[in-house]
Structures are given as structure tokens and as C-alpha cells.
Scaffold this active site. Structure first.
Site, PDB file in Angstrom:
ATOM      1  N   LYS A 149      39.046  33.690  38.306  1.00 33.27           N
ATOM      2  CA  LYS A 149      40.171  33.089  39.027  1.00 33.27           C
ATOM      3  C   LYS A 149      39.704  33.250  40.519  1.00 33.27           C
ATOM      4  CE  LYS A 149      43.423  35.157  35.757  1.00 33.27           C
ATOM      5  NZ  LYS A 149      42.586  36.345  35.426  1.00 33.27           N
TER       6      LYS A 149
ATOM      7  N   ASP B 253      39.052  37.643  30.020  1.00 31.27           N
ATOM      8  CA  ASP B 253      39.745  37.089  31.334  1.00 31.27           C
ATOM      9  C   ASP B 253      39.425  38.105  32.387  1.00 31.27           C
ATOM     10  OD1 ASP B 253      42.162  35.324  32.394  1.00 31.27           O
ATOM     11  OD2 ASP B 253      42.574  37.256  32.939  1.00 31.27           O
TER      12      ASP B 253
ATOM     13  N   TYR C 221      40.238  41.468  40.763  1.00 27.64           N
ATOM     14  CA  TYR C 221      39.897  42.571  40.205  1.00 27.64           C
ATOM     15  C   TYR C 221      38.774  43.423  40.695  1.00 27.64           C
ATOM     16  CZ  TYR C 221      42.825  40.075  36.754  1.00 27.64           C
ATOM     17  OH  TYR C 221      43.831  39.337  36.173  1.00 27.64           O
TER      18      TYR C 221
ATOM     19  N   HIS D  87      44.246  31.333  41.396  1.00 30.69           N
ATOM     20  CA  HIS D  87      44.934  32.529  40.796  1.00 30.69           C
ATOM     21  C   HIS D  87      46.393  32.740  41.456  1.00 30.69           C
ATOM     22  CE1 HIS D  87      44.270  37.046  39.874  1.00 30.69           C
ATOM     23  NE2 HIS D  87      45.453  36.747  39.685  1.00 30.69           N
TER      24      HIS D  87
END
Length: 324
Positions: free
Chosen positions: A85, A51, A56, A118
Site C-alpha cells: 500500500k 498483506d 509498516y 492506503h
């Protein structure tokens, strides 16, 4: 570790998702090289569901880890289920495909298995992940989530992602998508914070009734190193009730927290960069919590939300003011 059909969940579009995944988010002070190493270790340990997310900011490193483990023969692309996402700065429909293609380039993949919206709040499009005005206030954008969803549908039909879903949506926002005129593809999942202190039972029941999988992040509580996590709440894995159940079964509190979600019918994400704990978190398929254990864990629910995104609460699409 083989991830056969007994360890996967069928999605409403016919694809299959491994029910235990590895999360790649990390505190900003953790070097991206450490995330790359951890992802390699996770795949080596047996994780096949990885994931990730645009925000990130480590997609290149995660992608390198995937390529290394495919190159050394540990896995093939078909063995992996990979999620990314779209962040809140990327929700204008005209930018959705471009941003997904950018992520694919960084990941060195031709497609992802799952792409999610997201968070249902839109921010001003641009390179800043949290764009702010001169007074330091977030700059929100007015975006029609249904139009964003149509762009997601197009990405699925173009083969850039096999499945599409959402994250951090409440019931009302899910219904907005589900009831959209001309809907071509229903969300396959809703990824939300979920653990014994926030068991999301009402949202889980709603999602099950609509054939939408609930995916649990934060299933082990909070990571104290992450700047965006609330720190003034009890530590889940130190809870004496969870510890007592773990001791009874000869397991760790983390294994109990993960097993709890699996027995409720969720897909669950585990995030640890420690190899010993990575392997421990995989050992959740060879024991069963009793009905009494499950009732006891259910009783711990206290609406504790570690991931609140309070900076977004001024936007009308902020999802956490609704009951569920």
C-alpha cells in the site's frame, strides 16, 4: 495447503485473490525480525495471500521471508498473492511509481499482485510517516485523488502491480474514482476495517453492486499492543454471543469471526504471529455458519471502529464522517 480456485475470488480485472490472507502489521515494539519469522511460519502453514504496506516499515524483512520460502521450495512466486500500500506521504502522482519501485526493491520482487492507496488523506511528502509542524500538528497536503489514481493505473500498465485498489475509502470517495473521466482501470477492492461490531453492510452492498471486492482487516477485533488502536471498546473475541456460536460448532471465536466474513462474500485478513493460532485461523473452510448464526452476528453491529486515525480528522478527505 493448496489454494485452488475454490479458495479465491475473481477480481474485476480478471486476476484472482485468495479469500484468506495474512497481515504483516505489528506494534512498533515488535522487532521486524519477529515479523520476518512470522511471515515464514505463515507461508509454511499454508497462507498464500500476504498483506503488507509501506507504513509498516518492515518490507525488507517480509521480502526476505518470501525469498526464503521460495528458495526452499515451499512456494513459487506464482503461488503467492502479495499486497502493498502507498502511504499518505506518497500520494502526489509524481511520486507514486518511485515509491512503489522502492517497495519492490525492499521486497526483492519485480511486481506485486495488488497495490492500494492506503488512506484517502494526503500528508506532506517526505521520509517522516507523520510529518508535523512546530506545534505538533500534522502537515496535510492537497492532492487530487483522481490524479493519484491515474498514476496507479500507469503502474499497473507498466507491470509493477497486477491489480490496483484502495483502502479506507468511503462510498463518496469510491464514486469519485469510479466516475473519473477517462478511467482505465476500476479499483478491484476496498480494504476496510470490518468485523461483527462494524459489519459495513451498506458499504459491502455498494461495493458488490460495482464489482469491487471488500477486504476486511481488523476482522478479529483489535491488537491491544498497537499504539494507534482505540482501547476503550469491548473486546470482540470475548463477546458472549460469538463465544456461544463458537462453542456450538466446536470452534474458536476467531474462526467464527473469520467464517462470518467469508460467508458474506468478503476477502478477510487474519493477523496472528502465534503459530498455533495461525493454523487455527486457516481452519475455516470445513464448517458452515447457519442462517440463524449469521443473523445473530449481524445483530452485533454497533458501529465500533477500533482503527479511527483521529489525527487525520481535520482533513476534508477524512473518510469516517460519512455514514459509509
Amino acid at each position: 495447503m493448496s489454494l485452488g480456485t475454490h479458495l479465491t475470488m475473481k477480481l474485476n480485472d480478471g486476476h484472482f485473490m485468495p479469500i484468506l490472507g495474512f497481515g504483516t502489521s505489528a506494534a512498533t515494539k515488535v522487532a521486524n525480525s519477529k515479523v520476518e519469522e512470522a511471515t515464514e511460519r505463515a507461508i509454511g502453514a499454508g497462507y498464500r495471500h500476504i498483506d503488507s504496506a509501506y507504513i509498516y516499515q518492515n518490507e525488507e524483512e517480509v521480502g526476505r521471508a518470501l525469498q526464503k520460502k521460495m528458495a526452499d521450495g515451499t512456494v513459487t512466486r506464482d503461488d503467492l498473492f502479495f499486497t502493498t500500500k502507498l502511504w499518505s506521504t506518497c500520494l502526489r502522482p509524481e511520486f507514486v511509481q518511485t515509491i512503489l519501485e522502492r517497495s519492490l526493491k525492499k521486497l526483492q520482487l519485480s511486481y506485486v499482485d495488488l497495490c492500494l492507496i492506503h488512506f484517502p488523506v494526503a500528508l506532506k511528502f517526505g521520509e517522516e510517516l507523520l510529518p508535523k509542524d512546530t506545534q505538533g500538528r500534522l502537515i496535510f497536503d492537497q492532492v487530487d485523488l483522481c490524479a493519484t489514481w491515474e498514476a496507479m493505473e500507469h503502474c499497473k500498465e507498466a507491470g509493477l502491480t497486477r491489480s490496483i485498489g484502495v483502502s479506507n475509502f468511503n462510498r463518496r470517495q469510491l464514486e469519485l474514482i469510479i466516475n473519473k473521466p477517462g478511467l482505465r482501470h476500476k479499483p478491484v477492492c476496498n480494504q476496510v476495517e470490518c468485523h461483527p461490531y462494524l459489519n459495513q453492510s451498506k458499504l459491502l452492498n455498494f461495493c458488490k453492486s460495482k464489482d469491487i471486492v471488500l477486504v476486511a482487516f481488523g476482522a478479529l477485533g483489535f491488537d491491544i499492543e498497537k499504539e494507534w488502536v482505540m482501547k476503550n471498546f469491548p473486546v470482540l473475541l470475548r463477546d458472549p454471543v460469538i463465544k456461544a456460536i463458537a462453542d456450538k460448532h466446536g470452534r474458536t471465536p476467531a474462526q467464527v469471526a473469520l467464517r462470518y466474513q467469508l460467508q458474506r462474500g468478503l476477502v478477510v485478513l487474519a493477523k496472528s504471529f502465534n503459530e498455533k493460532r495461525m493454523r487455527e485461523n486457516l481452519q475455516v473452510f470445513d464448517f458452515q455458519l447457519t442462517a440463524e448464526d449469521m443473523e445473530t452476528l449481524d445483530s452485533l453491529d454497533r458501529n465500533v471502529r477500533y482503527y479511527q486515525q483521529t489525527d487525520f480528522c481535520d482533513d476534508p478527505n477524512y473518510p469516517f464522517f460519512d455514514e459509509y
